[in-house]
Design an enzyme around this catalytic site. Structure first.
Site, PDB file in Angstrom:
ATOM      1  N   HIS A   1       0.874  -1.198   0.000  1.00  0.00           N
ATOM      2  CA  HIS A   1       0.000   0.000   0.000  1.00  0.00           C
ATOM      3  C   HIS A   1       0.902   1.236   0.000  1.00  0.00           C
ATOM      4  O   HIS A   1       1.493   1.588   1.013  1.00  0.00           O
ATOM      5  CB  HIS A   1      -0.899   0.017   1.250  1.00  0.00           C
ATOM      6  CG  HIS A   1      -1.855   1.172   1.293  1.00  0.00           C
ATOM      7  ND1 HIS A   1      -3.204   1.016   1.518  1.00  0.00           N
ATOM      8  CD2 HIS A   1      -1.667   2.507   1.150  1.00  0.00           C
ATOM      9  CE1 HIS A   1      -3.797   2.194   1.507  1.00  0.00           C
ATOM     10  NE2 HIS A   1      -2.880   3.133   1.293  1.00  0.00           N
TER      11      HIS A   1
ATOM     12  N   HIS B   1       1.509   5.375  -1.650  1.00  0.00           N
ATOM     13  CA  HIS B   1       1.139   6.550  -2.449  1.00  0.00           C
ATOM     14  C   HIS B   1       2.410   7.123  -3.060  1.00  0.00           C
ATOM     15  O   HIS B   1       3.286   7.584  -2.323  1.00  0.00           O
ATOM     16  CB  HIS B   1       0.457   7.608  -1.581  1.00  0.00           C
ATOM     17  CG  HIS B   1      -0.802   7.115  -0.948  1.00  0.00           C
ATOM     18  ND1 HIS B   1      -2.034   7.227  -1.553  1.00  0.00           N
ATOM     19  CD2 HIS B   1      -1.020   6.450   0.215  1.00  0.00           C
ATOM     20  CE1 HIS B   1      -2.953   6.668  -0.784  1.00  0.00           C
ATOM     21  NE2 HIS B   1      -2.368   6.182   0.300  1.00  0.00           N
ATOM     22  N   LEU B   2       2.478   7.084  -4.381  1.00  0.00           N
ATOM     23  CA  LEU B   2       3.675   7.619  -5.053  1.00  0.00           C
ATOM     24  C   LEU B   2       3.425   9.007  -5.619  1.00  0.00           C
ATOM     25  O   LEU B   2       4.353   9.675  -6.057  1.00  0.00           O
ATOM     26  CB  LEU B   2       4.126   6.687  -6.181  1.00  0.00           C
ATOM     27  CG  LEU B   2       4.973   5.484  -5.771  1.00  0.00           C
ATOM     28  CD1 LEU B   2       5.285   4.630  -6.995  1.00  0.00           C
ATOM     29  CD2 LEU B   2       6.257   5.911  -5.078  1.00  0.00           C
TER      30      LEU B   2
ATOM     31  N   LYS C   1      -9.359  -0.592  -5.838  1.00  0.00           N
ATOM     32  CA  LYS C   1      -9.410   0.099  -4.546  1.00  0.00           C
ATOM     33  C   LYS C   1     -10.779   0.701  -4.283  1.00  0.00           C
ATOM     34  O   LYS C   1     -11.312   1.451  -5.101  1.00  0.00           O
ATOM     35  CB  LYS C   1      -8.346   1.216  -4.536  1.00  0.00           C
ATOM     36  CG  LYS C   1      -8.324   2.036  -3.263  1.00  0.00           C
ATOM     37  CD  LYS C   1      -7.696   1.301  -2.090  1.00  0.00           C
ATOM     38  CE  LYS C   1      -7.920   2.018  -0.771  1.00  0.00           C
ATOM     39  NZ  LYS C   1      -6.706   2.488  -0.134  1.00  0.00           N
TER      40      LYS C   1
ATOM     41  N   HIS D   1     -10.431   0.848   1.865  1.00  0.00           N
ATOM     42  CA  HIS D   1     -10.224   1.859   2.906  1.00  0.00           C
ATOM     43  C   HIS D   1     -11.405   1.696   3.860  1.00  0.00           C
ATOM     44  O   HIS D   1     -12.522   2.097   3.550  1.00  0.00           O
ATOM     45  CB  HIS D   1     -10.186   3.280   2.315  1.00  0.00           C
ATOM     46  CG  HIS D   1      -9.910   4.312   3.358  1.00  0.00           C
ATOM     47  ND1 HIS D   1      -8.707   4.978   3.457  1.00  0.00           N
ATOM     48  CD2 HIS D   1     -10.658   4.747   4.406  1.00  0.00           C
ATOM     49  CE1 HIS D   1      -8.733   5.793   4.513  1.00  0.00           C
ATOM     50  NE2 HIS D   1      -9.929   5.674   5.097  1.00  0.00           N
TER      51      HIS D   1
ATOM     52  N   HIS E   1      -4.526  -0.715   5.915  1.00  0.00           N
ATOM     53  CA  HIS E   1      -4.039   0.092   7.055  1.00  0.00           C
ATOM     54  C   HIS E   1      -4.951   0.018   8.288  1.00  0.00           C
ATOM     55  O   HIS E   1      -5.511   1.010   8.721  1.00  0.00           O
ATOM     56  CB  HIS E   1      -3.786   1.548   6.652  1.00  0.00           C
ATOM     57  CG  HIS E   1      -4.822   2.196   5.773  1.00  0.00           C
ATOM     58  ND1 HIS E   1      -6.167   2.162   6.038  1.00  0.00           N
ATOM     59  CD2 HIS E   1      -4.692   2.898   4.623  1.00  0.00           C
ATOM     60  CE1 HIS E   1      -6.809   2.824   5.092  1.00  0.00           C
ATOM     61  NE2 HIS E   1      -5.938   3.270   4.217  1.00  0.00           N
TER      62      HIS E   1
ATOM     63  N   LEU F   1      -4.917   9.129   7.961  1.00  0.00           N
ATOM     64  CA  LEU F   1      -6.197   8.425   8.016  1.00  0.00           C
ATOM     65  C   LEU F   1      -5.997   6.958   7.666  1.00  0.00           C
ATOM     66  O   LEU F   1      -5.233   6.666   6.742  1.00  0.00           O
ATOM     67  CB  LEU F   1      -7.201   9.069   7.057  1.00  0.00           C
ATOM     68  CG  LEU F   1      -7.703  10.434   7.544  1.00  0.00           C
ATOM     69  CD1 LEU F   1      -8.442  11.168   6.432  1.00  0.00           C
ATOM     70  CD2 LEU F   1      -8.610  10.280   8.769  1.00  0.00           C
TER      71      LEU F   1
ATOM     72  N   ASP G   1       1.501   2.610   3.579  1.00  0.00           N
ATOM     73  CA  ASP G   1       0.658   3.802   3.429  1.00  0.00           C
ATOM     74  C   ASP G   1       1.506   5.065   3.462  1.00  0.00           C
ATOM     75  O   ASP G   1       1.056   6.098   3.956  1.00  0.00           O
ATOM     76  CB  ASP G   1      -0.452   3.851   4.488  1.00  0.00           C
ATOM     77  CG  ASP G   1      -1.559   4.832   4.109  1.00  0.00           C
ATOM     78  OD1 ASP G   1      -1.623   5.238   2.930  1.00  0.00           O
ATOM     79  OD2 ASP G   1      -2.345   5.214   4.998  1.00  0.00           O
TER      80      ASP G   1
HETATM   81  C1  NCD Z   1      -3.592   9.025   2.126  1.00  0.00           C
HETATM   82  C2  NCD Z   1      -3.170  10.086   1.098  1.00  0.00           C
HETATM   83  O1  NCD Z   1      -2.623  11.115   1.496  1.00  0.00           O
HETATM   84  O2  NCD Z   1      -3.342   9.852  -0.100  1.00  0.00           O
HETATM   85  N1  NCD Z   1      -3.608   9.656   3.417  1.00  0.00           N
HETATM   86  C3  NCD Z   1      -3.518   9.017   4.606  1.00  0.00           C
HETATM   87  O3  NCD Z   1      -3.637   9.689   5.631  1.00  0.00           O
HETATM   88  N2  NCD Z   1      -3.286   7.737   4.694  1.00  0.00           N
HETATM   89  C4  NCD Z   1      -4.907   8.438   1.756  1.00  0.00           C
HETATM   90  C5  NCD Z   1      -5.265   7.179   2.509  1.00  0.00           C
HETATM   91  O4  NCD Z   1      -4.630   6.151   2.362  1.00  0.00           O
HETATM   92  O5  NCD Z   1      -6.221   7.236   3.283  1.00  0.00           O
HETATM   93 ZN    ZN Z   2      -3.223   5.072   1.715  1.00  0.00          ZN
END
Ligand code: NCD
Ligand code: ZN
Length: 348
Positions: free
Chosen positions: A14, A16-17, A100, A137, A175, A220, A248
């Protein structure tokens, strides 16, 4: 005296790039210790089609430095308009590894997510036939529900009924942050697993609320009280194969986090593995680290475990928290675990 530990090279299930210059700046912090990562589709606009996922995948691979062996595993962002045939084609064609589900409004860039799960049931039935997992999520976005209860209520209202209706659908509960989530995953059949982040294993809600408000610990789902952290830690340290690493890692520039209405997300890619090694070391079960970081994830996804190895080094003194990462959009602060971390990843 330094100690070394060799493990199968990990994956991140998991991540975010982002895109553009920020992606260019953060990518190597994952590719230096990870072989594959499940890349989240919550860009602006979200990655909803196979064509968009393929183009995003190509932008990522183009941004890799020469000779770096890293495979982005792409995800499609589920909306109430998602077409079942397109989705099946994207999965069967190998463009999307997973789909997702964001409840609309639950987190960053989730406005186009799903308002009513019943609307996507036909698509989920098709997804179940493909064998690809739904990544969830797991929080309700109902404003009447207390933010600390949103995960537990999501299990009751959405996840448990979904699992009952489609027990053959593979689901990764992403997560997780609560004892209730651990219990749900443990009790469910083997089509259900969960990712766990390093930060939810390390911090509780005091991290962002006690002694001043600390936006760098805001993510989150929000970290919960200590009993929940301990439930996650127990599940992971026990070496249960239903729980595997999803960092995450969610970079936002400091300017976007340090605001009256700051963004949710913790950037932990640079020190995830060091923090995890310390946690497992402190608990006397370093032998179980590899299962969590490198084995249970591919096993659940039905993929081969990586064949190459990575070395971790334990130093005599605690290692500093990595410096903020500079991007053309601004600096991004790295997760500070607020504990002594003696481990680091040995550069290749
Ligand atoms: C993530 C994001 O910033 O894209 N933020 C987070 O707090 N984890 C989105 C997500 O995975 O909920
Ligand atoms: Zn995430």
């Amino acid at each position: 005296m330094t100690t070394k530990l060799q493990i199968t090279t990990p994956d991140d299930w998991h991540l975010h790039l982002r895109d553009g210059p920020v992606m260019q700046s953060v990518l190597s912090y994952t590719s230096f210790w990870c072989k594959r990562a499940i890349v989240m589709p919550n860009l602006v606009p979200p990655v909803v089609t196979a064509a968009a996922a393929a183009a995003y995948r190509d932008r990522i691979t183009d941004a890799l430095e020469e000779g770096v062996d890293f495979t982005p595993l792409m995800t499609l962002y589920l909306t109430e308009q998602t077409n079942a045939d397109d989705l099946a084609a994207a999965v069967k064609g190998g463009i999307a590894t997973a789909v997702k589900l964001y409840p609309a409004g639950a987190t960053t860039n989730s406005a186009s997510g799903v308002k009513d799960i019943n609307k996507v049931m036909p698509v989920l039935e098709v997804l179940a036939e493909t064998g690809a997992p739904l990544l969830v999520h797991g929080e309700v976005s109902d404003p009447n529900i207390d933010i600390f209860d949103r995960e537990a209520i999501f299990i009751e209202r959405v996840l448990a009924p979904l699992h009952e209706r489609l027990p053959q659908l593979k689901v990764v509960f992403e997560h997780i942050t609560t004892r209730q989530a651990v219990e749900f995953v443990m009790a469910a059949n083997d089509q259900i697993a969960a990712t766990v982040t390093p930060h939810h294993l390390i911090i509780n809600r005091n991290a962002y609320l006690a002694g001043g408000i600390k936006p760098h610990y805001y993510c989150l789902p929000v970290a919960k009280r200590e009993t929940h952290r301990l439930a996650l830690l127990d599940a992971v340290l026990a070496g249960t194969d239903k729980f595997f690493l999803g960092t995450d890692s969610a970079p936002h520039v400091d300017m976007a986090k340090l605001q009256p209405c700051g963004c949710a997300g913790i950037f932990n890619a640079p020190n995830t593995l060091a923090c995890l090694a310390q946690l497992f070391d402190d608990a006397g079960c370093l032998d179980r680290l590899e299962g969590f970081t490198s084995v249970y994830g591919p096993q659940f996804y039905g993929l081969d475990v990586n064949t190459d190895k990575l070395t971790l080094v334990k130093h005599e003194t605690p290692q500093p928290v990595p410096q903020p990462v500079q991007t053309t959009e601004g600096a991004i602060t790295v997760f500070d675990p607020q504990m002594d971390v003696f481990w680091s990843v040995r550069p290749a």
